[in-house]
Design an enzyme around this catalytic site. Structure first.
Site, PDB file in Angstrom:
ATOM      1  N   MET A 156      -0.237   1.336   5.459  1.00 32.32           N
ATOM      2  CA  MET A 156      -0.995   1.540   6.684  1.00 32.32           C
ATOM      3  C   MET A 156      -2.104   0.489   6.781  1.00 32.32           C
ATOM      4  O   MET A 156      -2.544  -0.074   5.784  1.00 32.32           O
ATOM      5  CB  MET A 156      -1.583   2.951   6.715  1.00 32.32           C
ATOM      6  CG  MET A 156      -2.662   3.226   5.677  1.00 32.32           C
ATOM      7  SD  MET A 156      -3.304   4.923   5.746  1.00 32.32           S
ATOM      8  CE  MET A 156      -2.141   5.766   4.675  1.00 32.32           C
ATOM      9  N   SER A 216       0.844  -1.199   0.000  1.00 29.83           N
ATOM     10  CA  SER A 216       0.000   0.000   0.000  1.00 29.83           C
ATOM     11  C   SER A 216       0.876   1.245   0.000  1.00 29.83           C
ATOM     12  O   SER A 216       1.700   1.429  -0.896  1.00 29.83           O
ATOM     13  CB  SER A 216      -0.946  -0.035   1.207  1.00 29.83           C
ATOM     14  OG  SER A 216      -1.834   1.059   1.187  1.00 29.83           O
ATOM     15  N   THR A 217       0.764   2.077   1.023  1.00 27.96           N
ATOM     16  CA  THR A 217       1.472   3.350   1.083  1.00 27.96           C
ATOM     17  C   THR A 217       2.975   3.155   0.938  1.00 27.96           C
ATOM     18  O   THR A 217       3.579   2.372   1.650  1.00 27.96           O
ATOM     19  CB  THR A 217       1.179   4.042   2.429  1.00 27.96           C
ATOM     20  OG1 THR A 217      -0.221   4.078   2.633  1.00 27.96           O
ATOM     21  CG2 THR A 217       1.738   5.441   2.448  1.00 27.96           C
ATOM     22  N   HIS A 242      -2.629  -1.142  -3.267  1.00 34.09           N
ATOM     23  CA  HIS A 242      -3.749  -0.222  -3.038  1.00 34.09           C
ATOM     24  C   HIS A 242      -3.536   1.025  -3.883  1.00 34.09           C
ATOM     25  O   HIS A 242      -2.572   1.762  -3.691  1.00 34.09           O
ATOM     26  CB  HIS A 242      -3.816   0.187  -1.564  1.00 34.09           C
ATOM     27  CG  HIS A 242      -4.028  -0.952  -0.617  1.00 34.09           C
ATOM     28  ND1 HIS A 242      -3.873  -0.822   0.737  1.00 34.09           N
ATOM     29  CD2 HIS A 242      -4.379  -2.242  -0.835  1.00 34.09           C
ATOM     30  CE1 HIS A 242      -4.127  -1.996   1.327  1.00 34.09           C
ATOM     31  NE2 HIS A 242      -4.434  -2.873   0.381  1.00 34.09           N
ATOM     32  N   ASP A 255      -4.209  -4.907   5.961  1.00 34.45           N
ATOM     33  CA  ASP A 255      -4.612  -5.749   4.836  1.00 34.45           C
ATOM     34  C   ASP A 255      -3.516  -6.772   4.528  1.00 34.45           C
ATOM     35  O   ASP A 255      -2.335  -6.440   4.451  1.00 34.45           O
ATOM     36  CB  ASP A 255      -4.872  -4.879   3.602  1.00 34.45           C
ATOM     37  CG  ASP A 255      -5.404  -5.685   2.433  1.00 34.45           C
ATOM     38  OD1 ASP A 255      -6.057  -6.719   2.678  1.00 34.45           O
ATOM     39  OD2 ASP A 255      -5.173  -5.279   1.273  1.00 34.45           O
TER      40      ASP A 255
END
Length: 369
Positions: free
Chosen positions: A301, A180-181, A207, A304
């Site tokens: 963050m 993600s991030t 993401h 998941d």
């Protein structure tokens, strides 16, 4: 109280973002140009910078590059998040920005405002990266892969099935990646280092909004020895390929006509992050023995991927968690480690070497590095 420096040439947008963040409990300072932002950085010493990409004079990318060299801070890019701006936005993430979020429009802000606040809050605890040139990053990573010292004795052992049969890289298997991030630059630390003979396909749930994943896939395809594609439709999984899940949707593995495929499916309303890593791993566990799967959980963050990869680990599969040393945001891999679901914890630039050693017999690795 956390301080945010909001940089945008639009007075209306500066006020809108400042109001959002102020109501969420942040102390907010503003700058109207890139030049002003650079001058104010050492004075304000913000915890996070939000930065517009398109500004007159010094644009956002130039400003970002100078911030990361002169005064590294977590930076959140604030843009229209359109397909036309995808290249610029991904370049910002490669240069070290933590994340890109959509500009809050006039009228009802709703979820966009919530996402901005959540992202800025996460960015405040992130690790800004001083980004070297990509060529230098790849050179150093390849040098590390050439050495064996970072591979644990446990990791060097072949996986063993429930029946006690050693499992190598030959035959049907898939590497499943959740990120993600901070993901785009982290993927550049890993995927270009996988050699052309890598025996299993790789499926990545990053993401990301729909406007960006095709551009991300094209960029990675230029850098990687493996073929990189976006999962726009049902895609047959073959050795030597990397599948990037289509943004704004989810991805699952399916078997059609006897062939394993990656399939883009509508985003599940019950899951907050998309493409969703837990959904990907869960679908893979329905189709393949755990020993034919490797899960890799990277920066991001939230949590998941942690639940499903912990299950994969418990059932005999192999899992890698990115270490805090390299993670931009340690949330997702930290949760996998906390649950006891990681076989091994490694910085991002050592993960490709670990996957190669797990899945490629020594003779096939000859000359790699």
């Amino acid at each position: 109280m956390l301080t945010v420096l909001v940089v945008d040439d639009s007075a209306l947008m500066r006020r809108r973002i400042a109001d959002l963040l102020g109501e969420a409990g942040f102390r907010v300072e503003t700058a109207a140009t890139g030049e002003e932002a650079l001058a104010r950085l050492p004075v304000v010493d913000p915890d996070v910078v939000t930065l517009d990409i398109t500004m007159p004079g010094m644009d956002g990318l130039t400003c970002l590059a100078r911030i990361m060299v002169e005064h590294p801070k977590p930076v959140v890019m604030v843009s229209a998040l359109t397909g036309a701006g995808a290249e610029e936005t991904l370049e910002a993430l490669r240069l070290g920005a933590v994340e890109a979020v959509q500009k809050p429009a006039a009228g009802s802000i709703g979820r966009i405002g919530e996402e901005l606040v959540e992202t800025v809050r996460a960015a405040a605890s992130s690790r800004p990266r001083r980004v070297r040139g990509l060529r230098e990053r790849l050179r150093l990573a390849r040098a590390r892969i050439a050495g064996e010292d970072f591979v644990s004795s446990e990791a060097l052992q072949p996986a063993v099935s429930a029946a006690g049969v050693a499992v190598g890289g030959e035959g049907e298997g898939v590497v499943l990646v959740g990120v993600s991030t901070g993901g785009p630059s982290t993927l550049e630390d890993i995927l270009p280092l996988l050699p052309a003979g890598f025996p299993w396909p790789v499926v990545v749930a990053q993401h990301m909004p729909v406007a960006f994943t095709a551009t991300l896939a094209r960029r990675l395809d230029e850098l990687c020895a493996l073929r990189v594609v976006e999962v726009e439709r049902a895609t047959v999984l073959e050795p030597g390929m990397i599948c990037i899940a289509r943004g704004g949707a989810d991805v699952e593995l399916a078997r059609r006509g006897g062939r394993l495929q990656a399939v883009s499916v509508p985003a599940s309303p019950d899951r907050p992050w998309h493409p969703n890593a837990d959904r990907l791993v869960t679908s893979a566990l329905r189709l393949l023995p755990p020993e034919r799967l490797v899960g890799v959980l990277l920066t991001g963050m939230g949590n998941d991927g942690a639940v499903s990869m912990t299950e994969l680990h418990a059932r005999g599969g192999r899992t890698v968690a990115e270490s805090e040393d390299s993670a931009v945001v340690f949330g997702m891999p930290q949760e996998l480690i906390r649950r006891g679901g990681a076989n091994i914890v490694l910085p991002s630039d050592r993960i490709a070497g670990q996957l190669t050693r797990w899945l490629m017999p020594a003779p096939r690795r000859a000359g790699i590095g």
